[in-house]
Design a protein around this motif. Structure first.
Motif, short mmCIF file in Angstrom:
data_model
loop_
_atom_site.label_atom_id
_atom_site.label_comp_id
_atom_site.label_asym_id
_atom_site.label_seq_id
_atom_site.Cartn_x
_atom_site.Cartn_y
_atom_site.Cartn_z
N LYS A 1 0.84 -1.20 0.00
CA LYS A 1 0.00 0.00 0.00
C LYS A 1 0.87 1.25 0.00
O LYS A 1 0.59 2.24 -0.70
N PHE A 2 1.96 1.22 0.76
CA PHE A 2 2.87 2.37 0.84
C PHE A 2 3.52 2.65 -0.53
O PHE A 2 3.57 3.79 -0.99
N VAL A 3 4.00 1.56 -1.17
CA VAL A 3 4.66 1.71 -2.48
C VAL A 3 3.69 2.26 -3.51
O VAL A 3 4.02 3.17 -4.28
N GLN A 4 2.44 1.74 -3.51
CA GLN A 4 1.43 2.20 -4.46
C GLN A 4 1.07 3.68 -4.23
O GLN A 4 0.98 4.47 -5.17
N THR A 5 0.91 4.03 -2.95
CA THR A 5 0.57 5.43 -2.61
C THR A 5 1.69 6.37 -3.02
O THR A 5 1.45 7.46 -3.56
N GLU A 6 2.94 5.93 -2.78
CA GLU A 6 4.09 6.76 -3.13
C GLU A 6 4.19 6.94 -4.66
O GLU A 6 4.49 8.03 -5.16
N THR A 7 3.89 5.85 -5.41
CA THR A 7 3.89 5.91 -6.88
C THR A 7 2.82 6.89 -7.37
O THR A 7 3.07 7.71 -8.26
N ASP A 8 1.62 6.79 -6.77
CA ASP A 8 0.52 7.70 -7.15
C ASP A 8 0.90 9.14 -6.86
O ASP A 8 0.61 10.05 -7.65
N TYR A 9 1.55 9.36 -5.72
CA TYR A 9 1.97 10.72 -5.31
C TYR A 9 2.96 11.30 -6.32
O TYR A 9 2.86 12.46 -6.72
N LYS A 10 3.91 10.47 -6.78
CA LYS A 10 4.92 10.91 -7.76
C LYS A 10 4.25 11.27 -9.08
O LYS A 10 4.58 12.29 -9.70
N LYS A 11 3.26 10.42 -9.51
CA LYS A 11 2.55 10.68 -10.77
C LYS A 11 1.80 12.01 -10.71
O LYS A 11 1.85 12.82 -11.64
N VAL A 12 1.10 12.22 -9.59
CA VAL A 12 0.32 13.46 -9.43
C VAL A 12 1.26 14.67 -9.41
O VAL A 12 0.98 15.70 -10.04
N SER A 13 2.40 14.57 -8.72
CA SER A 13 3.37 15.67 -8.63
C SER A 13 3.93 16.00 -10.01
O SER A 13 4.04 17.18 -10.39
N ASP A 14 4.28 14.96 -10.79
CA ASP A 14 4.81 15.18 -12.15
C ASP A 14 3.77 15.83 -13.05
O ASP A 14 4.08 16.73 -13.84
N GLU A 15 2.51 15.35 -12.93
CA GLU A 15 1.43 15.90 -13.75
C GLU A 15 1.17 17.36 -13.39
O GLU A 15 0.91 18.21 -14.25
N LEU A 16 1.26 17.68 -12.09
CA LEU A 16 1.10 19.06 -11.63
C LEU A 16 2.17 19.98 -12.23
O LEU A 16 1.87 21.09 -12.67
N LEU A 17 3.40 19.50 -12.23
CA LEU A 17 4.50 20.28 -12.83
C LEU A 17 4.22 20.57 -14.30
O LEU A 17 4.40 21.69 -14.78
N ARG A 18 3.78 19.53 -15.01
CA ARG A 18 3.49 19.68 -16.44
C ARG A 18 2.36 20.67 -16.69
O ARG A 18 2.46 21.57 -17.53
N LEU A 19 1.26 20.52 -15.91
CA LEU A 19 0.10 21.39 -16.10
C LEU A 19 0.40 22.83 -15.71
O LEU A 19 -0.07 23.77 -16.35
N ASN A 20 1.20 23.01 -14.65
CA ASN A 20 1.56 24.38 -14.23
C ASN A 20 2.37 25.08 -15.31
O ASN A 20 2.22 26.28 -15.55
N LYS A 21 3.27 24.33 -15.96
CA LYS A 21 4.06 24.91 -17.06
C LYS A 21 3.14 25.30 -18.23
O LYS A 21 3.26 26.38 -18.80
N GLN A 22 2.21 24.39 -18.56
CA GLN A 22 1.25 24.68 -19.64
C GLN A 22 0.37 25.87 -19.27
O GLN A 22 0.05 26.71 -20.13
N TYR A 23 -0.03 25.94 -18.00
CA TYR A 23 -0.85 27.03 -17.47
C TYR A 23 -0.17 28.38 -17.73
O TYR A 23 -0.78 29.34 -18.20
N GLU A 24 1.16 28.46 -17.44
CA GLU A 24 1.92 29.69 -17.66
C GLU A 24 1.99 30.04 -19.15
O GLU A 24 1.86 31.20 -19.54
N GLU A 25 2.21 29.00 -19.99
CA GLU A 25 2.30 29.24 -21.43
C GLU A 25 0.99 29.77 -22.00
O GLU A 25 0.98 30.70 -22.81
N VAL A 26 -0.13 29.19 -21.55
CA VAL A 26 -1.45 29.62 -22.03
C VAL A 26 -1.74 31.05 -21.57
O VAL A 26 -2.26 31.87 -22.32
#
Length: 678
Positions: free
Chosen positions: A642-667
């Motif tokens: 459960k810990f490994v899965q939660t940590e993986t999900d957390y990393k995915k969400v963090s990476d996606e946030l970085l990507r969307l924030n960059k796109q947000y600035e560009e738009v």
């Protein structure tokens, strides 16, 4: 690899700066070297250039690699030469060639009279030709233009170029030396706090120049905006180790928090393991049947590579202002203010008003009079006109040139006590810690402090003064990034009003709610923060450029039509046949409607995308908060899967946030661009 450290340990006495550190600098890298003050950033640069030798390990420099190192100690250099001559010193070989070519030219002129043979003249001519070719290959014909361009980019006027170097102050001298270093174009450029000596236009120019620089650049800076725009890699000196982050400063901030959280969890898990082993050893070391196992556990603990507790390195100390009196609505009113230094006009017949709650940043290039205006408001500079204080105003003025106000025979602690803040000794010690004075530092005498240290003491005294109006001239100089953040937090909570001069764009953007700009000797006021002001300036520039282009197009059209009329007249004169009167040519009409519709359509599309991104980012932030809570929950730790899965999900969400924030600035930038065109 251009240069680097391999397993390097360096110590000052008993204090280790780095231990077993490895860092290799590759071609075309732009690296930000960061760390708290005193952690050894400048020391690392000195190791790289060979000024210091490591206690252990090796410092490597590739054969033929040229290194340029800009640092404070260069200010000891002095000369009667003009700043143009100093900067031209970058082209040592070209200047030498120019002399040799001049001498060879004279020899060739005199060759007929000197009785030189044809063969000797031929050799001399070949030599002259070879030197000219080498000069051309080195770009020798452009060095004066190139040097003037770099000096002007760093803020010097044409009139300054022939002035002697020694006439300039330390900050301007450092600009000349920076220009020389840039022109030398070394393979590796090491810059220690280059923006400390630059105004905003010069910082922006340097950014653009270094982004296209052909070599590698390592920068030590506390200017977060500069690091964000300049670097593609961060190297942090932290806990005597070098930690590398692939990205700019904003990426580092996010990634650092995640690394610290992971290290903190690893530290806590290790501490649990150590306590468990110690309990086992304590319980069974006396039992014969378990003695061997207890002995093995002791050896395991001795061999254990201990993880450090990262949370205790720099506690988040709070800087708090206290305001005794509430002033009236208007704190200071300036009317018909004029200030001149000889023929140099700073401001002329100008005025402005500072109201309660204003947090004003004075913006502009050096030499425009920002610090002079600040001194006029403080009453420390003569002027003509009227400056009127409001009711109940208690002001405090911080400027580095006023450090003589400190009592040099006081200790730091005594000097802080003399400010009359009624703070306890522990509170004063805590505040001094914010300004990078710790341990035995506070018992030092003011007279033994460096200029930068005295500036920090003066700033600390300003903060505890209980004033309701602050005037701050370059308050972030000599502070590290962490201390700048603490000062921003304090000034945002400050209930009084302030006016400041600073070249640190991040600091200004986080503190100021009003911008003053000295333009054409007048104070121009903008009601809004630094980033809004910057966007407004861009729109103004785009509008002005558009008008210039339109006027230029009209002039060109008129110019092009004129010769056609003249040709027609000439044809009439040449041909005596009857002239048939023709209608004037109908100008080609390009309807603007469809273009505006397309712009409007694109703008609406970008606005919809912007709204969608906002919603997605809000959802992801909520998911991230939920996952963070799950990561800290005991039942998550209890279940490894459960810990490994939660940590993986957390990393995915963090990476996606970085990507969307960059796109947000560009738009957002795209929307601003489209709005300026529509």
């Amino acid at each position: 690899m251009l240069a680097g450290l391999t397993n390097v340990t360096f110590e000052f006495g008993a204090r280790a700066i780095v231990e077993d550190a490895t860092w290799h600098i590759q071609p075309n890298e732009r690296i930000g070297l960061i760390g708290y003050n005193g952690t050894g950033k400048s020391t690392l640069l000195k190791l790289l250039v060979g000024q210091y030798q490591p206690s252990a390990g090796t410092v490597e420099r590739s054969r033929g690699t040229s290194i340029g190192y800009l640092h404070q100690d260069l200010l000891s250099f002095d000369t009667h030469d003009s700043i143009l001559q100093v900067a031209l010193g970058a082209f040592e070989r070209v200047l030498q060639l120019e002399k040799e070519i001049e001498e060879l030219g004279k020899e060739l002129e005199n060759s007929h009279n000197s009785g030189m043979s044809d063969a000797e003249q031929e050799v001399l001519l070949h030599k002259y030709s070879d030197k000219l070719h080498e000069l051309e290959t080195l770009g020798g014909y452009n060095i004066h233009h190139k040097t003037e361009e770099v000096l002007q980019g760093l803020g010097f006027s044409n009139a300054d170029l022939q002035r002697p170097y020694r006439e300039f102050s330390g900050g301007w001298r450092m600009r000349v030396l920076l220009a020389k270093m840039i022109l030398q174009a070394p393979d590796l450029l090491l810059l220690d706090e280059p923006t400390n000596h630059l105004d905003l236009p010069s910082i922006e120019w340097l950014e653009k120049y270094l982004i296209h620089y052909q070599g590698s650049v390592v920068i030590v800076s506390h200017d977060k905006y500069f690091l964000d725009r300049m670097v593609t890699k961060i190297v942090e000196v932290y806990q005597r180790q070098l930690h590398v982050y692939s990205g700019n400063y904003s990426y580092y901030e996010v990634e650092k928090v995640q690394r610290v959280e992971l290290q903190q969890r690893a530290f806590e898990n290790q501490q649990d393991y150590i306590r468990q082993q110690e309990r086992f050893i304590e319980r069974f070391k006396a039992k014969a049947s378990k003695a061997a196992a207890a002995q093995s556990a002791m050896k395991r603990l001795e061999r254990l590579d201990r993880i450090e507790d990262v949370a205790i390195e720099r506690p988040n100390i709070r800087i708090n202002f206290q305001v005794d009196k509430t002033p009236g609505k208007v704190l200071c009113e300036l009317k018909h203010i004029t200030k001149k230094f000889g023929d140099n006009t700073i401001v002329e017949d100008t005025g402005a008003e500072i109201n309660r709650g204003d947090k004003i940043a004075l913006i502009g290039a050096n030499g425009k009079g920002k610090s002079t205006l600040l001194r006029i408001i403080a009453g420390a500079e003569s002027y003509t006109g009227d400056r009127k204080w409001g009711h109940n105003v208690e002001e405090s003025f911080y400027a580095q040139h006023q450090l003589e106000a400190l009592d040099v025979n006081n200790t730091l602690l005594d000097e802080m006590k003399s400010a009359g803040s009624q703070k306890t000794e522990q509170e004063l010690r805590t505040l001094l810690g914010c300004f990078l004075f710790g341990g035995d530092d506070i018992d030092k005498k003011i007279k033994v402090l460096s200029g930068g240290e005295k500036a920090r003491v003066a700033l600390a005294k300003t903060i505890i003064s209980k004033a309701n109006f602050l005037m701050l001239d370059e308050p972030t100089n000599h502070l590290d990034i962490h201390s700048v953040e603490l000062l921003i937090e304090a000034l945002n909570k400050y209930e009084g009003s302030l006016i400041l001069v600073s070249h640190d764009r991040y600091f200004v953007s986080k503190v100021a709610n009003t911008i003053w700009e000295i333009d054409n000797h007048k104070i121009k006021t903008f009601d809004g923060g630094y980033e809004e002001w910057g966007e407004w300036k861009e729109r103004q520039k785009a509008r002005t450029d558009g008008e210039k282009a339109e006027n230029g197009s009209r002039k060109a059209e008129a110019k092009n039509q004129k010769p056609e009329e003249e040709v027609k007249k000439a044809e009439v004169v040449k041909k005596p046949e009857p002239v048939v009167e023709s209608k004037p040519p109908v100008p080609e009409f390009k309807p603007q409607g469809p273009i505006n519709k397309e712009l409007k359509k694109e703008l609406q599309k970008q606005q919809r995308l912007f709204q969608q991104l906002e919603e997605n980012i809000a959802k992801l932030n909520q998911q991230k908060t939920t996952l963070e809570a799950q990561l800290t929950a005991p039942d998550t730790y209890a279940d490894r899967n459960k810990f490994v899965q939660t940590e993986t999900d957390y990393k995915k969400v963090s990476d996606e946030l970085l990507r969307l924030n960059k796109q947000y600035e560009e738009v957002f930038e795209k929307i601003m661009e489209l709005e300026s065109k529509s």
